[in-house]
Write an enzyme that holds these catalytic residues in place. Sequence first.
Site, mmCIF file in Angstrom:
data_model
loop_
_atom_site.group_PDB
_atom_site.id
_atom_site.type_symbol
_atom_site.label_atom_id
_atom_site.label_comp_id
_atom_site.label_asym_id
_atom_site.label_seq_id
_atom_site.Cartn_x
_atom_site.Cartn_y
_atom_site.Cartn_z
ATOM 1 N N PHE A 162 48.861 57.105 -76.822
ATOM 2 C CA PHE A 162 47.773 58.057 -77.047
ATOM 3 C C PHE A 162 48.529 58.819 -78.130
ATOM 4 O O PHE A 162 49.743 59.541 -78.568
ATOM 5 C CB PHE A 162 48.182 59.545 -75.717
ATOM 6 C CG PHE A 162 47.441 60.181 -76.359
ATOM 7 C CD1 PHE A 162 46.139 60.841 -75.732
ATOM 8 C CD2 PHE A 162 47.365 61.598 -76.970
ATOM 9 C CE1 PHE A 162 45.372 61.218 -76.243
ATOM 10 C CE2 PHE A 162 47.271 63.296 -77.300
ATOM 11 C CZ PHE A 162 45.432 62.824 -77.007
ATOM 12 N N ASP A 196 55.982 58.905 -83.024
ATOM 13 C CA ASP A 196 55.370 60.347 -83.012
ATOM 14 C C ASP A 196 56.393 60.634 -81.429
ATOM 15 O O ASP A 196 56.670 60.429 -80.562
ATOM 16 C CB ASP A 196 53.613 59.675 -82.426
ATOM 17 C CG ASP A 196 52.960 61.070 -82.115
ATOM 18 O OD1 ASP A 196 53.105 61.700 -81.331
ATOM 19 O OD2 ASP A 196 51.926 60.496 -81.797
ATOM 20 N N LYS A 207 52.945 70.764 -81.474
ATOM 21 C CA LYS A 207 52.928 71.142 -80.002
ATOM 22 C C LYS A 207 54.792 71.568 -80.341
ATOM 23 O O LYS A 207 54.068 72.974 -80.664
ATOM 24 C CB LYS A 207 53.251 70.317 -79.104
ATOM 25 C CG LYS A 207 52.179 68.883 -78.805
ATOM 26 C CD LYS A 207 52.267 68.644 -77.331
ATOM 27 C CE LYS A 207 50.638 68.107 -77.399
ATOM 28 N NZ LYS A 207 50.156 66.774 -77.147
HETATM 29 C C1 LIG Z 1 49.772 66.277 -78.096
HETATM 30 C C2 LIG Z 1 50.102 64.864 -78.642
HETATM 31 C C3 LIG Z 1 48.973 64.681 -80.049
HETATM 32 C C4 LIG Z 1 47.484 65.670 -80.328
HETATM 33 O O1 LIG Z 1 47.973 66.216 -80.451
HETATM 34 P P1 LIG Z 1 46.952 67.659 -80.410
HETATM 35 O O2 LIG Z 1 47.899 68.567 -81.094
HETATM 36 O O3 LIG Z 1 46.223 67.602 -79.769
HETATM 37 O O4 LIG Z 1 46.349 67.012 -82.142
HETATM 38 C C5 LIG Z 1 49.679 63.384 -80.454
HETATM 39 N N1 LIG Z 1 50.717 62.505 -80.223
HETATM 40 C C6 LIG Z 1 51.035 63.034 -78.948
HETATM 41 C C7 LIG Z 1 52.191 61.890 -78.586
HETATM 42 C C8 LIG Z 1 50.636 63.521 -78.401
HETATM 43 O O5 LIG Z 1 51.396 64.471 -76.669
#
Ligand SMILES: *Cc1c(COP(=O)(O)O)cnc(C)c1O
Length: 415
Positions: free
Chosen positions: A141, A226, A255
């Site tokens: 994701f 990520d 985040k």
């Molecule tokens: C939440 C998340 C994203 C996307 O972040 P958004 O601010 O919702 O665009 C990308 N990678 C990971 C691992 C995430 O948990």
Amino acid sequence: MNKSQHFIELEETYSAHNYHPLDVVIERGEGVWVYDVDGNKYLDCLSAYSAVNQGHAHPDIMAAAVAQMGRITLTSRAFRNDQMGPFLQELCAMTGYEMALPMNSGAEAVETALKAARKWGYKVKGVPADQAEIIVCQGNFHGRTTTIVGFSSEAAYKKDFGPFTPGFVMVPYGDAAALEAAITPNTVAFMVEPIQGEGGVVTPPEGYLKEVADICAKHHVLLVADEIQTGLGRTGAMFACDHEGVRPDIMTIGKALSGGFYPVSAVLTDQDVLGLFRPGDHGSTFGGNPLGSAIGRAALRVIRDEQLIERSRELGAYFKGRLERIESPYVELVRGKGLFIGVVLNTPARRFCEALRDRGILCKETHETVIRFAPPLVISKEEIDWALEHIEAVLMDEAVAETPVAFAEATSGLD
Ligand SMILES: *Cc1c(COP(=O)(O)O)cnc(C)c1O
């Protein structure tokens, strides 16, 4: 009619139905607690997908936000401002990278990382024009843009949204040999979550990250981690990669970089990658704006000054250990690191989340059968103990397990 019902109806009428939220209408939050419009109080065990690691409405971050709002909020990058430089300097000092490129949402940081990796591939590795390949993992994701969902393995994320961006190759998560086999002379990067959050708090085999880092180095391929959900203390280390002593070539964060006040994300690399960008290559109207930068500076200070990484490590081990001792017939496995814990059930998780909500604990199922526990890192041991009592009661409750499956439950865990 309670007040919540009114807001739920408005949302159902005017919002696209792209989520299936728990029906709790929150109006206020403080630390680990949130309050709904009907006066109920809940312990937040999701932290807005780990965006609120510092706790809701942290007073220091709020003070920084309010002060900056009274000065200037947005200049655009057409001009410079007095917050972005210090923010990125402090971010680099805290993370050990040489450069950072600030964006807003996590998906934008990922898109930025993909562009940076491709540019590196053409300029440094010498990949022929438009031939760059990036390897990603099954169950990944990385966000919701069309390019990013295009390399998802989740049918629900992609259906009816094609055609997609070419140049991505998928390998199984946790399988380093599969990565090595998939590398070609045109491979520029391997992008991976050190723990798959939305995938269900999936922790790869011990040593996996170290192995893929070595494989990437050997084949002149950039390792892109990520850490948008796992970074900034969530797993009991600054970054989840730190658990294996791995330093990725490119890192995406977001985040908790704003403590939940504002969308702030960034890509971190050394000079060799982000140093390749030239004026016009990339941009964002709000990226690096003074308000977001001031908030980011305060959010980082809270992580450091309140020792949230150590808290996450110690309290996470305690929380996970206690969860593992619950002898529920519905629990298959407890996994995760720090205060990033997934309880894998052998039955749909939604009904357990609803029962927990009724007892004043907010968590959200992910991937149908996993309950994720990721409270703000400022949580106390006493609060964890209180939550555990209710978690244990709900996990042992046959009546909960046998609640009929509600409408749309099958896809509700896909965030
Ligand atoms: C939440 C998340 C994203 C996307 O972040 P958004 O601010 O919702 O665009 C990308 N990678 C990971 C691992 C995430 O948990």
